[in-house]
Design a protein around this motif. Structure first.
Motif, PDB file in Angstrom:
ATOM      1  N   GLY A   6      50.425  35.246  47.425  1.00 34.79           N
ATOM      2  CA  GLY A   6      51.463  36.247  47.213  1.00 34.79           C
ATOM      3  C   GLY A   6      52.767  35.941  47.916  1.00 34.79           C
ATOM      4  O   GLY A   6      53.804  36.527  47.601  1.00 34.79           O
ATOM      5  N   LYS A   7      52.774  35.026  48.887  1.00 36.53           N
ATOM      6  CA  LYS A   7      54.003  34.665  49.595  1.00 36.53           C
ATOM      7  C   LYS A   7      54.555  33.329  49.144  1.00 36.53           C
ATOM      8  O   LYS A   7      55.458  32.773  49.755  1.00 36.53           O
ATOM      9  N   GLY A   8      53.989  32.787  48.079  1.00 36.12           N
ATOM     10  CA  GLY A   8      54.498  31.543  47.527  1.00 36.12           C
ATOM     11  C   GLY A   8      53.956  30.288  48.181  1.00 36.12           C
ATOM     12  O   GLY A   8      54.387  29.177  47.867  1.00 36.12           O
ATOM     13  N   ALA A   9      53.011  30.438  49.104  1.00 30.83           N
ATOM     14  CA  ALA A   9      52.439  29.271  49.766  1.00 30.83           C
ATOM     15  C   ALA A   9      51.330  28.662  48.908  1.00 30.83           C
ATOM     16  O   ALA A   9      50.642  29.356  48.171  1.00 30.83           O
ATOM     17  N   LEU A  10      51.162  27.365  49.036  1.00 28.64           N
ATOM     18  CA  LEU A  10      50.140  26.651  48.284  1.00 28.64           C
ATOM     19  C   LEU A  10      48.870  26.512  49.125  1.00 28.64           C
ATOM     20  O   LEU A  10      48.939  26.288  50.325  1.00 28.64           O
ATOM     21  N   TYR A  50      30.342  33.070  54.572  1.00 30.12           N
ATOM     22  CA  TYR A  50      30.030  33.552  53.223  1.00 30.12           C
ATOM     23  C   TYR A  50      30.498  35.008  53.122  1.00 30.12           C
ATOM     24  O   TYR A  50      30.121  35.844  53.950  1.00 30.12           O
ATOM     25  N   MET A  51      31.312  35.303  52.112  1.00 23.21           N
ATOM     26  CA  MET A  51      31.920  36.627  51.993  1.00 23.21           C
ATOM     27  C   MET A  51      31.521  37.300  50.683  1.00 23.21           C
ATOM     28  O   MET A  51      31.559  36.685  49.615  1.00 23.21           O
ATOM     29  N   HIS A  52      31.141  38.561  50.773  1.00 17.70           N
ATOM     30  CA  HIS A  52      30.784  39.362  49.611  1.00 17.70           C
ATOM     31  C   HIS A  52      32.051  39.960  48.993  1.00 17.70           C
ATOM     32  O   HIS A  52      33.122  39.928  49.595  1.00 17.70           O
ATOM     33  N   ASP A  53      31.937  40.493  47.780  1.00 19.97           N
ATOM     34  CA  ASP A  53      33.123  40.974  47.046  1.00 19.97           C
ATOM     35  C   ASP A  53      34.188  39.881  47.034  1.00 19.97           C
ATOM     36  O   ASP A  53      35.362  40.119  47.323  1.00 19.97           O
ATOM     37  N   GLY A  54      33.763  38.678  46.680  1.00 20.41           N
ATOM     38  CA  GLY A  54      34.615  37.503  46.815  1.00 20.41           C
ATOM     39  C   GLY A  54      35.893  37.535  46.006  1.00 20.41           C
ATOM     40  O   GLY A  54      36.832  36.795  46.307  1.00 20.41           O
ATOM     41  N   GLN A  55      35.969  38.391  44.993  1.00 13.80           N
ATOM     42  CA  GLN A  55      37.197  38.495  44.209  1.00 13.80           C
ATOM     43  C   GLN A  55      38.337  39.094  45.034  1.00 13.80           C
ATOM     44  O   GLN A  55      39.508  38.988  44.649  1.00 13.80           O
ATOM     45  N   ASN A  56      38.010  39.703  46.169  1.00 17.50           N
ATOM     46  CA  ASN A  56      39.018  40.414  46.953  1.00 17.50           C
ATOM     47  C   ASN A  56      39.516  39.662  48.182  1.00 17.50           C
ATOM     48  O   ASN A  56      40.443  40.150  48.845  1.00 17.50           O
ATOM     49  N   VAL A  57      38.948  38.515  48.517  1.00 15.32           N
ATOM     50  CA  VAL A  57      39.196  37.980  49.857  1.00 15.32           C
ATOM     51  C   VAL A  57      40.389  37.039  49.950  1.00 15.32           C
ATOM     52  O   VAL A  57      40.830  36.716  51.063  1.00 15.32           O
ATOM     53  N   PHE A  58      40.933  36.607  48.824  1.00 14.77           N
ATOM     54  CA  PHE A  58      42.118  35.736  48.874  1.00 14.77           C
ATOM     55  C   PHE A  58      43.353  36.545  48.479  1.00 14.77           C
ATOM     56  O   PHE A  58      43.652  37.548  49.102  1.00 14.77           O
ATOM     57  N   ASP A  59      44.095  36.151  47.469  1.00 12.62           N
ATOM     58  CA  ASP A  59      45.275  36.939  47.100  1.00 12.62           C
ATOM     59  C   ASP A  59      44.879  38.082  46.165  1.00 12.62           C
ATOM     60  O   ASP A  59      43.715  38.256  45.824  1.00 12.62           O
ATOM     61  N   GLY A  60      45.861  38.866  45.762  1.00 12.44           N
ATOM     62  CA  GLY A  60      45.561  40.065  44.999  1.00 12.44           C
ATOM     63  C   GLY A  60      45.365  39.864  43.518  1.00 12.44           C
ATOM     64  O   GLY A  60      45.044  40.818  42.806  1.00 12.44           O
ATOM     65  N   LYS A  61      45.543  38.635  43.005  1.00 13.88           N
ATOM     66  CA  LYS A  61      45.483  38.414  41.559  1.00 13.88           C
ATOM     67  C   LYS A  61      44.119  38.748  40.976  1.00 13.88           C
ATOM     68  O   LYS A  61      44.022  39.227  39.845  1.00 13.88           O
TER      69      LYS A  61
END
Length: 271
Positions: A6-10, A50-61
């Motif tokens: 979300g901040k434009g970083a790769l 290992y993280m659950h609800d993995g769709q939520n742990v990176f950016d908001g897309k």
């Protein structure tokens, strides 16, 4: 693959598809995302979270409410050599309750309401199958494919993802680090307390809660009371443990993103 946050970083994120034993729809696969920080060499063996609800742990897309935890940015900011494996939850929120609880529980029926309860012959109880798949199938696959420290394993989740993380702590003593944010302790409370009392715990554990958390009919008082009862039991075990209460915080990814650096710093002994 190369991704923009979300901040434009790769950052680099690989994506795979797996069929879980808990999946209720035949042939439907679940997405597992793997992040490894680019400041760590490819052959350096590092811990895995290992993280659950993995769709939520990176950016908001890909996140449920359009807001992610931004764990990649936190890892970069902390310069923490940590790999993240994020397992997406079941698309149906009721299937998610099945997958993240070890036992059926009348409180789950209270949460979804009487009309939806009529549509479910059972609710809850598939958590052990999910945990076994993660530890016995997914973890070996990850360890074979990447340079990991196979003995430094962590699990983390929020709400019901916190419930399953705590169960995994009791069922798999080899798990060294556990994060349970905004634990939905109103679900499976008695069985969680029993499992914690009976287990030979060795993990380092971080828990937290906000004072204004709700989930449908579940009130802030429900969250605070049930977490306090669970924390009371955990504290007696003597494990390395931190519990934080954030005044005014609600039950969503924005709050968990805000508290995530505290969780990582404690679990990986940066403070």
């Amino acid at each position: 693959m190369e991704t923009v946050d979300g901040k434009g970083a790769l950052y680099m994120l690989e994506q795979f598809s797996f069929t879980l034993p808990t999946e209720t729809t035949r042939g439907r696969k679940r997405i597992v995302r793997v992040y490894r920080p680019d400041f760590v060499s490819a052959d350096e063996r590092i811990p895995v979270l290992y993280m659950h609800d993995g769709q939520n742990v990176f950016d908001g897309k890909t996140a449920t409410i359009g807001e992610g935890w931004s764990i990649d940015r936190h890892i970069e900011d902390l310069q923490l050599p940590l790999m993240v494996v994020a397992i997406a939850s079941a698309p149906d929120w009721l299937d998610r309750y099945d997958e993240y609880s070890f036992y059926e529980d009348e409180m789950l029926y209270r949460r979804i309401g009487p009309e939806l309860a009529k549509t479910r012959p059972t609710l809850g109880g598939k958590g052990r199958a999910y945990a076994d798949w993660l530890m016995q199938e997914l973890k070996p696959w990850i360890d074979e494919r990447y340079a990991t420290d196979p003995d430094d394993v962590g699990v983390m989740g929020s709400s019901m993802g916190g419930v399953i993380s705590l169960y995994m702590m009791t069922a798999y003593p080899s798990i060294r680090r556990v994060g349970s944010l905004s634990t939905a302790a109103w679900a499976n409370l008695d069985s969680l307390i029993r499992e914690v009392k009976q287990a030979d715990l060795t993990a380092r554990l971080y828990m937290d809660i906000g004072t204004n958390e709700t989930s449908g009919p579940i009130t802030p008082e429900d969250y605070l009371y049930t977490n306090a009862k669970l924390v009371e039991t955990v504290a007696r075990t003597g494990i390395a443990f931190r519990y934080e209460v954030e005044p005014g915080a609600v039950h969503n990814e924005i709050a968990w993103r805000r508290r995530l650096p505290n969780a990582l710093a404690f679990l990986y002994e940066l403070t």
